[in-house]
Design an enzyme around this catalytic site. Structure first.
Site, short mmCIF file in Angstrom:
data_model
loop_
_atom_site.label_atom_id
_atom_site.label_comp_id
_atom_site.label_asym_id
_atom_site.label_seq_id
_atom_site.Cartn_x
_atom_site.Cartn_y
_atom_site.Cartn_z
CE LYS A 1 0.69 -0.67 3.42
NZ LYS A 1 1.52 -1.72 3.84
CD GLN B 1 0.62 -5.38 4.77
OE1 GLN B 1 1.20 -4.68 3.92
NE2 GLN B 1 0.52 -4.96 5.68
CG ASP C 1 7.93 -2.08 3.74
OD1 ASP C 1 7.22 -1.18 4.00
OD2 ASP C 1 7.66 -2.96 3.20
#
Ligand code: GUN
Length: 297
Positions: free
Chosen positions: A52, A96, A119
Site C-alpha cells: 500500500k 491494518q 477504509d
C-alpha cells in the site's frame, strides 16, 4: 471462452486516472497523505501494508508509515490515531486489521476521524453507506464493482450470492449491490458458515463473490454455466515451493473457470483493485479536506 478479469490492468487504469486529480491538488499546493499503522508480526499483513505504501509513492501520495510492536499498550495506538486525526498533512488513516486481542478494534474504528477513514469502516461511514449516501466505499467491494463494470457485467436484476459476512467485504459488498444506483440493483443473498446447503445458493447465482477465507471452498460443481466469479480470498497453503507456501483463493480456480463466464484469478484479481481504491479514497479525502474539486476516475 471464459473472460479472466485482469485486476492489475484495471487497477493500473484507476491509478492513471487518479494522476489528473493528484496534479490538480498539487497545483493547489496539496499533496495527499496516507498514514498506515501496522501492529502485527503477521508476514501477510506486513506485505499488504508495504505494498500500500509503495502504491502511494508511485502515484504521488505521501505515505506515512507507523509500526507498533504488537505488545504496545492499546492507549498508545489510540493516542497515535488522535495525533494523526489532528495533522493537516494526513488525509487518510488506515490501521491494518486485525489488531492484537488486547486492542479494542471497534474503538480503533470509532477513533479515526470519519473524514480520514479511507477504509470506510467508521460506524458513521458504515451508516452512510447503508443509507445510500456513501462517503468512502470500502476498498474491496468498491474495487469489485469496478471489476464487474470492466468486464461488462451490470449487476442490475442479477442474482448475486456473497459467500462470507465480514465487516470488511461481505457486508459492504451486499450493501453496494442492493443500492438503487449504478453498479447495484442486484438481488443479494449473503451466505456464511452457518448457511445450510451453500451450493443450492451458489448454483442459482449469476454472480458469486467468494470472501470467506476458506481455501478453494467454492468449486465448479457448485456453479451454473455462465456465472461471474469474483474471488476475494488470499490463503497461504503449504506447498513444495521456494517459500514453502502458495496463494490460493476461496474458489477452486480450475474447476470454476470451466463453468464461469468471467473469473478473477488469485493473485492478480481483486487484490490490486483493493489497493487502487485505497488510493482513490485517499485522493477523495484530500480533495474534500482542501476543498479542491477533482475529477475521480
Ligand atoms: N485487513 C484486511 N483487509 C483490510 C483492509 O481493507 N483494511 C484494513 N485496515 N485492514 C485490512
Amino acid at each position: 471462452m471464459t473472460d479472466v478479469i485482469d485486476g492489475n490492468a484495471v487497477a493500473s487504469e484507476v491509478r492513471d486516472g487518479l494522476g489528473d486529480a493528484i496534479e490538480t491538488l498539487d497545483e493547489a499546493g496539496v499533496t495527499p497523505g496516507l498514514a498506515t499503522v501496522l501492529m502485527s508480526d503477521d508476514p501477510a499483513s506486513q506485505t499488504y501494508v508495504s505494498m500500500k505504501q509503495r502504491d502511494c509513492t508511485e502515484v504521488g501520495i505521501e505515505a506515512f508509515d507507523y509500526e507498533l510492536d504488537p505488545s504496545t499498550p492499546a492507549d498508545e495506538l489510540y493516542d497515535l490515531i488522535d495525533e494523526l486525526n489532528g495533522r493537516d498533512d494526513v488525509h487518510g488513516i488506515l490501521v491494518q486489521m486485525p489488531v492484537p486481542d488486547h486492542v479494542d478494534s471497534r474503538e480503533v474504528l470509532r477513533r479515526i476521524d470519519p473524514a480520514k477513514d479511507v477504509d470506510g469502516f467508521h460506524p458513521e461511514n458504515v451508516g452512510r453507506l447503508v443509507a445510500g449516501d456513501a462517503r468512502f466505499k470500502p476498498c474491496t467491494p468498491h474495487g469489485i464493482q469496478k471489476l464487474l463494470d470492466s468486464a461488462g457485467v451490470d449487476p442490475e436484476g442479477k442474482e448475486a450470492v456473497i459467500v462470507g459476512r465480514s465487516d470488511i467485504v461481505g457486508k459492504p459488498m451486499a450493501n453496494l449491490l442492493i443500492q438503487k444506483a449504478a453498479g447495484g440493483n442486484a438481488t443479494v443473498t449473503v451466505c456464511h458458515s452457518r448457511t445450510q446447503n451453500l451450493e443450492a445458493h451458489t448454483r442459482r447465482a449469476d454472480i458469486v463473490v467468494a470472501a470467506c477465507g476458506v481455501p478453494e471452498l467454492v468449486t465448479g460443481d457448485m456453479l451454473s454455466e455462465g456465472t461471474v466469479v469474483i474471488d476475494v480470498g488470499v490463503n497461504r497453503v503449504d506447498a513444495d515451493t521456494e517459500k514453502g507456501y502458495e496463494l490460493v483463493g476461496d474458489v477452486d480456480y480450475d474447476s470454476a473457470e470451466s463453468k464461469a463466464r468471467a473469473i478473477t484469478p488469485v493473485p492478480g484479481g481483486v487484490g490490486p483493485m483493493t489497493r487502487a481504491m485505497l488510493l482513490w479514497n485517499t485522493v477523495k479525502a484530500a480533495s474534500e479536506a482542501a476543498e479542491v474539486d477533482v475529477a475521480l476516475p
